[in-house]
Scaffold this motif. Structure first.
Motif, PDB file in Angstrom:
ATOM      1  N   ARG A  14      67.585  39.012  57.111  1.00 19.10           N
ATOM      2  CA  ARG A  14      66.722  37.831  56.958  1.00 19.10           C
ATOM      3  C   ARG A  14      67.083  36.780  58.006  1.00 19.10           C
ATOM      4  NH1 ARG A  14      66.703  34.038  51.656  1.00 19.10           N
ATOM      5  NH2 ARG A  14      68.856  33.811  52.366  1.00 19.10           N
ATOM      6  N   LYS A  15      68.376  36.546  58.198  1.00 19.90           N
ATOM      7  CA  LYS A  15      68.787  35.606  59.237  1.00 19.90           C
ATOM      8  C   LYS A  15      68.315  36.072  60.604  1.00 19.90           C
ATOM      9  CE  LYS A  15      73.076  34.304  56.829  1.00 19.90           C
ATOM     10  NZ  LYS A  15      74.550  34.416  56.867  1.00 19.90           N
ATOM     11  N   LEU A  16      68.359  37.371  60.815  1.00 22.01           N
ATOM     12  CA  LEU A  16      67.930  37.921  62.102  1.00 22.01           C
ATOM     13  C   LEU A  16      66.432  37.710  62.314  1.00 22.01           C
ATOM     14  CD1 LEU A  16      69.594  39.291  64.286  1.00 22.01           C
ATOM     15  CD2 LEU A  16      68.818  41.497  63.402  1.00 22.01           C
ATOM     16  N   ARG A  17      65.637  37.897  61.258  1.00 23.45           N
ATOM     17  CA  ARG A  17      64.193  37.643  61.368  1.00 23.45           C
ATOM     18  C   ARG A  17      63.926  36.175  61.663  1.00 23.45           C
ATOM     19  NH1 ARG A  17      63.766  41.736  57.352  1.00 23.45           N
ATOM     20  NH2 ARG A  17      64.129  40.223  55.700  1.00 23.45           N
ATOM     21  N   TYR A  18      64.675  35.298  61.012  1.00 21.17           N
ATOM     22  CA  TYR A  18      64.509  33.867  61.276  1.00 21.17           C
ATOM     23  C   TYR A  18      64.855  33.547  62.725  1.00 21.17           C
ATOM     24  CZ  TYR A  18      63.974  32.772  56.266  1.00 21.17           C
ATOM     25  OH  TYR A  18      63.520  32.674  54.989  1.00 21.17           O
ATOM     26  N   PHE A  19      65.962  34.131  63.197  1.00 18.87           N
ATOM     27  CA  PHE A  19      66.352  33.906  64.593  1.00 18.87           C
ATOM     28  C   PHE A  19      65.259  34.358  65.562  1.00 18.87           C
ATOM     29  CE2 PHE A  19      67.767  36.324  68.299  1.00 18.87           C
ATOM     30  CZ  PHE A  19      68.199  35.280  69.115  1.00 18.87           C
ATOM     31  N   VAL A  20      64.690  35.540  65.351  1.00 17.70           N
ATOM     32  CA  VAL A  20      63.661  36.066  66.250  1.00 17.70           C
ATOM     33  C   VAL A  20      62.451  35.135  66.288  1.00 17.70           C
ATOM     34  CG1 VAL A  20      62.000  37.945  66.577  1.00 17.70           C
ATOM     35  CG2 VAL A  20      64.392  38.471  66.115  1.00 17.70           C
ATOM     36  N   ALA A  21      62.069  34.613  65.140  1.00 21.23           N
ATOM     37  CA  ALA A  21      60.922  33.695  65.110  1.00 21.23           C
ATOM     38  C   ALA A  21      61.192  32.461  65.955  1.00 21.23           C
ATOM     39  CB  ALA A  21      60.604  33.296  63.668  1.00 21.23           C
ATOM     40  N   VAL A  22      62.371  31.890  65.834  1.00 25.77           N
ATOM     41  CA  VAL A  22      62.710  30.704  66.638  1.00 25.77           C
ATOM     42  C   VAL A  22      62.808  31.083  68.109  1.00 25.77           C
ATOM     43  CG1 VAL A  22      64.401  28.886  67.037  1.00 25.77           C
ATOM     44  CG2 VAL A  22      63.917  29.632  64.702  1.00 25.77           C
ATOM     45  N   ALA A  23      63.410  32.236  68.410  1.00 30.84           N
ATOM     46  CA  ALA A  23      63.576  32.660  69.795  1.00 30.84           C
ATOM     47  C   ALA A  23      62.233  32.908  70.468  1.00 30.84           C
ATOM     48  CB  ALA A  23      64.437  33.922  69.854  1.00 30.84           C
ATOM     49  N   GLU A  24      61.269  33.412  69.728  1.00 28.41           N
ATOM     50  CA  GLU A  24      59.949  33.672  70.309  1.00 28.41           C
ATOM     51  C   GLU A  24      59.118  32.402  70.432  1.00 28.41           C
ATOM     52  OE1 GLU A  24      59.381  38.364  69.014  1.00 28.41           O
ATOM     53  OE2 GLU A  24      58.399  36.804  67.825  1.00 28.41           O
ATOM     54  N   GLU A  25      59.274  31.497  69.496  1.00 27.90           N
ATOM     55  CA  GLU A  25      58.514  30.241  69.538  1.00 27.90           C
ATOM     56  C   GLU A  25      59.207  29.171  70.372  1.00 27.90           C
ATOM     57  OE1 GLU A  25      55.576  29.827  68.335  1.00 27.90           O
ATOM     58  OE2 GLU A  25      55.361  31.568  67.004  1.00 27.90           O
ATOM     59  N   LEU A  26      60.545  29.251  70.433  1.00 27.19           N
ATOM     60  CA  LEU A  26      61.374  28.205  71.054  1.00 27.19           C
ATOM     61  C   LEU A  26      61.027  26.824  70.497  1.00 27.19           C
ATOM     62  CD1 LEU A  26      61.689  29.375  74.768  1.00 27.19           C
ATOM     63  CD2 LEU A  26      63.411  29.486  72.933  1.00 27.19           C
ATOM     64  N   HIS A  27      60.788  26.826  69.193  1.00 28.47           N
ATOM     65  CA  HIS A  27      60.436  25.582  68.501  1.00 28.47           C
ATOM     66  C   HIS A  27      60.676  25.820  67.007  1.00 28.47           C
ATOM     67  CE1 HIS A  27      58.017  22.286  66.884  1.00 28.47           C
ATOM     68  NE2 HIS A  27      58.042  21.742  68.093  1.00 28.47           N
ATOM     69  N   PHE A  28      61.587  25.069  66.410  1.00 29.99           N
ATOM     70  CA  PHE A  28      61.936  25.287  65.009  1.00 29.99           C
ATOM     71  C   PHE A  28      60.767  24.987  64.079  1.00 29.99           C
ATOM     72  CE2 PHE A  28      66.111  25.657  66.679  1.00 29.99           C
ATOM     73  CZ  PHE A  28      66.884  26.304  65.724  1.00 29.99           C
ATOM     74  N   GLY A  29      59.974  23.978  64.401  1.00 28.77           N
ATOM     75  CA  GLY A  29      58.843  23.643  63.546  1.00 28.77           C
ATOM     76  C   GLY A  29      57.810  24.744  63.506  1.00 28.77           C
ATOM     77  N   ARG A  30      57.421  25.256  64.698  1.00 29.43           N
ATOM     78  CA  ARG A  30      56.428  26.338  64.736  1.00 29.43           C
ATOM     79  C   ARG A  30      56.981  27.607  64.084  1.00 29.43           C
ATOM     80  NH1 ARG A  30      55.487  24.300  70.032  1.00 29.43           N
ATOM     81  NH2 ARG A  30      56.778  25.967  70.926  1.00 29.43           N
TER      82      ARG A  30
END
Length: 297
Positions: A14-30
């Motif tokens: 789950r942490k890894l999925r969260y990391f990938v989302a931030v890494a792809e968006e480069l924006h914590f809000g999005r």
């Protein structure tokens, strides 16, 4: 943070999925919106992952969020790891059902029926499912477990896959019916040099090498196209041309476009692919009958 950790760190997916989302968006809000979680909870999970690994994954300042070298490396590895995890869950779930299921991915224009019938003759109780793919996901369906095998068109990223050549076929230029070349029996690549290609130029390197719009920098952006039907709609509207394999062009005939053979463009290579580490009698049996997919002349 500590500069080094042991290799026995347990990674929470789950942490890894969260990391990938931030890494792809480069924006914590999005990324939080994409994951349907609160931003503070997302930030806590990413910080916890950094603590687990003992490295910093992002740099955050007033200008935004960027990946550190460690973060960039993790992103490279995490996408395939998450896909492998999803594939494992799908295969385990499928193995639990009483009647076996075998899923075949296939690109548009390719007729799968002959090989399916031959496979069913060997395994009468087998349930076969077909999954239509496109250029963007024809091998991803293997990596995430949606398909057991996939009938693909090269080029693709072949890492981690076993790829078995099946056949080649000519590629045609698909033009609007009122195109000046529409009445020709054949055209050359140079004849198409002034046209706008509605696909990635790297998919047609022969055209790319002579295209005027690439030499002059006048090439218009091509919208994301997810199907052959979308390409043909744009061709019919006069927005440009596309290059399709013979079987695809023949399958998607319509009165407002015409497909013309092109001298000087290499053929489309059709292959069967599956994850190289898989050991499955069904996969091998399908590989044995897959030469029947070659079109008869």
């Amino acid at each position: 943070m500590a500069p080094e950790r042991g290799i026995d760190v347990d990674i929470d997916l789950r942490k890894l999925r969260y990391f990938v989302a931030v890494a792809e968006e480069l924006h914590f809000g999005r990324a939080a919106e994409r994951l349907f979680v609160a931003q503070p909870a997302l930030s806590r999970q990413v910080r916890a992952l950094e603590e687990d690994l003992g490295v910093q994954l992002f740099r955050r300042d007033r200008r935004g969020t960027v990946l550190t070298p460690a973060g960039a490396q993790l992103l490279d590895d995490a996408v395939s790891l998450l896909a492998a995890s999803a594939a494992m869950v799908r295969r385990v779930t499928a193995a639990a059902v009483e009647k076996p299921v075998f899923t075949i991915g296939f690109m548009p224009g390719i007729t799968v029926t002959p090989a399916v019938r031959m496979l069913k003759a060997r395994h009468s109780s087998l349930s076969v499912r077909l999954l239509r793919t496109g250029w963007s996901d024809q091998v991803e369906v293997l990596r995430d477990g949606r398909a057991d095998v996939s009938i693909i068109r090269l080029p693709v990223d072949q890492s981690g896959l076993h790829v078995q050549p099946l056949f080649t076929e000519a590629r045609l230029a698909v033009l609007p019916i009122d195109h000046p070349l529409a009445g020709r029996s054949t055209v050359t690549v140079l004849d198409l040099a002034d046209d706008h290609l509605l696909q990635d130029p790297d998919a047609v390197p022969e055209w790319r090498d002579v295209a005027r719009e690439l030499r002059t920098g006048e090439r218009d952006d091509v919208p994301a196209l997810h199907s052959v039907e979308e390409k043909l709609e744009l061709v019919a509207a006069g927005a440009g041309i596309c290059v399709l394999p013979l079987s695809t062009a023949a399958f998607y005939t319509r009165p407002d476009v015409v497909a013309v053979p092109v001298d000087g463009i290499g053929p489309s290579q059709v292959c069967l692919a599956w994850v190289a580490t898989r050991r499955s009698r069904l996969i091998q049996d399908f590989a044995d009958v897959s030469p029947s997919l070659a079109p008869t002349v």
